[in-house]
Design a protein around this motif. Structure first.
Motif, mmCIF file in Angstrom:
data_model
loop_
_atom_site.group_PDB
_atom_site.id
_atom_site.type_symbol
_atom_site.label_atom_id
_atom_site.label_comp_id
_atom_site.label_asym_id
_atom_site.label_seq_id
_atom_site.Cartn_x
_atom_site.Cartn_y
_atom_site.Cartn_z
ATOM 1 N N LEU A 70 0.827 -1.203 0.000
ATOM 2 C CA LEU A 70 0.000 0.000 0.000
ATOM 3 C C LEU A 70 0.864 1.257 0.000
ATOM 4 C CD1 LEU A 70 -2.822 1.265 0.103
ATOM 5 C CD2 LEU A 70 -2.715 1.096 2.588
ATOM 6 N N VAL A 71 1.905 1.259 0.804
ATOM 7 C CA VAL A 71 2.807 2.417 0.853
ATOM 8 C C VAL A 71 3.459 2.624 -0.513
ATOM 9 C CG1 VAL A 71 4.963 3.269 1.859
ATOM 10 C CG2 VAL A 71 3.182 2.330 3.333
ATOM 11 N N ASP A 72 3.886 1.550 -1.152
ATOM 12 C CA ASP A 72 4.483 1.659 -2.488
ATOM 13 C C ASP A 72 3.475 2.209 -3.490
ATOM 14 O OD1 ASP A 72 6.876 0.669 -1.533
ATOM 15 O OD2 ASP A 72 6.537 -1.379 -2.294
ATOM 16 N N SER A 73 2.237 1.745 -3.412
ATOM 17 C CA SER A 73 1.196 2.216 -4.329
ATOM 18 C C SER A 73 0.903 3.704 -4.128
ATOM 19 C CB SER A 73 -0.090 1.419 -4.131
ATOM 20 O OG SER A 73 0.090 0.085 -4.484
ATOM 21 N N VAL A 74 0.875 4.138 -2.877
ATOM 22 C CA VAL A 74 0.618 5.560 -2.601
ATOM 23 C C VAL A 74 1.770 6.402 -3.130
ATOM 24 C CG1 VAL A 74 0.402 7.280 -0.751
ATOM 25 C CG2 VAL A 74 -0.919 5.160 -0.658
ATOM 26 N N ARG A 75 2.997 5.927 -2.974
ATOM 27 C CA ARG A 75 4.156 6.671 -3.518
ATOM 28 C C ARG A 75 4.058 6.789 -5.037
ATOM 29 N NH1 ARG A 75 8.488 3.766 0.205
ATOM 30 N NH2 ARG A 75 8.300 5.106 2.017
#
Length: 94
Positions: A70-75
């Protein structure tokens, strides 16, 4: 020439719509992230009390992987939004 101008204005409006969609998506991701982090912490606390609890261990590991994705997707979403902001500025000024 007027038609080209109107198409350009429509393109700028489409970019604004995407910006709003991305902002809403990022807000939803933030909500999910906070809930997942809390859940992961709860599973890890369970493991501190009972190290043999394989379900808690598995759930904590799965949540940690989901949080990382999720963090990677938000970035990626933020980087995309930054790139679209540049294109929006080009549409508005041209």
């Amino acid at each position: 020439m007027v038609a080209a101008y109107l198409r350009g204005r429509g393109g700028a409006q489409g970019v604004e719509d995407r910006d709003r969609s991305r902002a809403a998506c990022a807000q939803g991701a933030g909500t999910a992230l906070s809930k997942w982090e809390r859940s992961s912490g709860d599973f890890k606390s369970t493991l501190e009390l009972n190290t043999a609890n394989s379900d808690a261990r598995h759930n904590a590991e799965v949540l940690d992987l989901c949080i990382a994705k999720l963090v990677d997707s938000v970035r990626e979403l933020q980087q995309s939004a930054n790139g679209m902001g540049d294109k929006k500025q080009q549409l508005v000024t041209s």
